[in-house]
Design a protein around this motif. Structure first.
Motif, mmCIF file in Angstrom:
data_model
loop_
_atom_site.group_PDB
_atom_site.id
_atom_site.type_symbol
_atom_site.label_atom_id
_atom_site.label_comp_id
_atom_site.label_asym_id
_atom_site.label_seq_id
_atom_site.Cartn_x
_atom_site.Cartn_y
_atom_site.Cartn_z
ATOM 1 N N GLN A 1 -4.101 13.619 1.443
ATOM 2 C CA GLN A 1 -5.409 12.968 1.469
ATOM 3 C C GLN A 1 -5.674 12.192 0.181
ATOM 4 N N ALA A 2 -5.379 12.822 -0.984
ATOM 5 C CA ALA A 2 -5.620 12.173 -2.274
ATOM 6 C C ALA A 2 -4.738 10.943 -2.452
ATOM 7 N N ALA A 3 -3.485 11.002 -1.968
ATOM 8 C CA ALA A 3 -2.571 9.866 -2.109
ATOM 9 C C ALA A 3 -3.086 8.668 -1.318
ATOM 10 N N ALA B 1 1.731 10.172 -5.248
ATOM 11 C CA ALA B 1 2.376 11.438 -4.871
ATOM 12 C C ALA B 1 3.493 11.792 -5.841
ATOM 13 N N GLN B 2 4.271 10.784 -6.236
ATOM 14 C CA GLN B 2 5.374 11.005 -7.180
ATOM 15 C C GLN B 2 4.864 11.553 -8.500
ATOM 16 N N SER B 3 3.695 11.074 -8.953
ATOM 17 C CA SER B 3 3.157 11.518 -10.246
ATOM 18 C C SER B 3 2.666 12.952 -10.222
ATOM 19 N N SER C 1 0.818 -1.218 0.000
ATOM 20 C CA SER C 1 0.000 0.000 0.000
ATOM 21 C C SER C 1 0.847 1.260 0.000
ATOM 22 N N ALA C 2 1.981 1.223 0.726
ATOM 23 C CA ALA C 2 2.867 2.395 0.772
ATOM 24 C C ALA C 2 3.383 2.726 -0.621
ATOM 25 N N ALA C 3 3.671 1.706 -1.420
ATOM 26 C CA ALA C 3 4.155 1.940 -2.774
ATOM 27 C C ALA C 3 3.092 2.631 -3.622
ATOM 28 N N GLY D 1 11.067 7.643 1.962
ATOM 29 C CA GLY D 1 12.205 6.746 2.191
ATOM 30 C C GLY D 1 13.504 7.424 1.789
ATOM 31 N N GLY D 2 14.604 6.919 2.299
ATOM 32 C CA GLY D 2 15.906 7.484 1.959
ATOM 33 C C GLY D 2 16.100 8.898 2.466
ATOM 34 N N GLY D 3 15.394 9.246 3.540
ATOM 35 C CA GLY D 3 15.539 10.589 4.101
ATOM 36 C C GLY D 3 14.863 11.676 3.273
#
Length: 284
Positions: free
Chosen positions: A202-204, A177-179, A169-171, A253-255
């Motif tokens: 919220q949308a993510a 969000a990335q898009s 789910s996190a992915a 992730g990754g700071g």
């Protein structure tokens, strides 16, 4: 034989009939004549008496007067008809002008409301930026006063986060969000091409069926509080106090985190060192 037989009779002869003739003519000044004739007996007759009476004649002058009167009447009628048409045209023009004026006023009012709304949005964005700046200043001062042990733990967290990878789910949350990176930041916007910070979070999460609160203050208490040294991809980062946060983003992730930062930056992916958060909550 009587001695009076040779004497002519002195009695006036009796009229046996009378006749009245009326002749009249109208045109070219013909005179009307009334003749009265009396006829006597067969033996003797009295002279016929003739009397002439002049009757009025319909001349060309009277015809001209009638013609001029008719023409004058027609002119009056034409003038009244023209006046009626002019009045109707003036009334129509007045109504059209009234409608145009009302539309112009409505357009001006709508434009004024739009400008007022834009001004309020700009003022709100400026206030939010000022609040974030003040909060960041406070956080920086607090961080500077901490011992070196705090920095050591932060470095350890960053190292462990670099090797972590989002799954499940996190992915899905982070993919959404990335898009959105590169979209504009507009206070109060909820997408699809412009966001504010809490709307993006919220949308993510909605992509995986999780319904988060709309505003940052509520999102900062929507899950379990976790330490910044124990973050996982998909955790919600917040700036400010829990329950009174003024900004949120998603830990990638990754700071690093992804968030709708401000009008000048828009949606970005940044290192936590660029803008250190105050805390985090875990929803997944």
């Amino acid at each position: 034989m009587s001695h009076t037989a040779h004497i002519p009779s002195h009695r006036k002869p009796r009229r046996s009939a009378s006749k009245v003739v009326l002749r009249s003519g109208v045109a070219g000044g013909v005179l009307s004549t009334i003749a009265v004739a009396g006829a006597a007996g067969p033996a003797n007759a009295e002279p016929v008496t003739t009397q002439t009476i002049e009757m009025p004649t319909l001349t060309s002058g009277l015809v001209g007067d009638f013609t001029r009167s008719a023409e004058a009447t027609q002119r009056v009628a034409n003038s009244l008809d023209l006046r009626a048409q002019q009045d109707a045209a003036a009334s129509s023009a007045a109504q059209t002008a009234k409608k145009a004026k009302a539309k112009a006023e409505a357009d001006r009012e709508a434009e004024a409301k739009k400008k007022a709304a834009e001004a309020r949005a700009k003022a709100a964005a400026a206030a939010e930026r000022a609040s974030r700046t003040a909060e960041r200043t406070t956080l920086s001062a607090s961080s500077s006063s901490n011992s070196g042990s705090g920095s050591s733990s932060g470095s350890t967290a960053s190292a462990s986060n670099v090797s972590s990878q989002a799954t499940g789910s996190a992915a899905a949350v982070l993919a959404f969000a990335q898009s959105q990176i590169g979209d504009a930041y507009i206070m109060g916007s909820t997408g699809p091409n412009a966001w504010d910070c809490s709307a993006l979070v919220q949308a993510a999460y909605r992509q995986i069926g999780v319904d988060l609160p709309r505003v940052s203050q509520d999102q900062s208490t929507a899950g379990t509080q976790v330490s910044l040294s124990n973050l996982q991809p998909g955790d919600i980062l917040y700036w400010g106090g829990a329950g009174s946060a003024y900004h949120t983003a998603i830990y990638a992730g990754g700071g690093e985190f992804i968030g709708a930062q401000n009008p000048s930056s828009g949606v970005v992916k940044k290192s936590m060192d660029w803008d250190p958060p105050s805390g985090a909550v875990r929803v997944l």
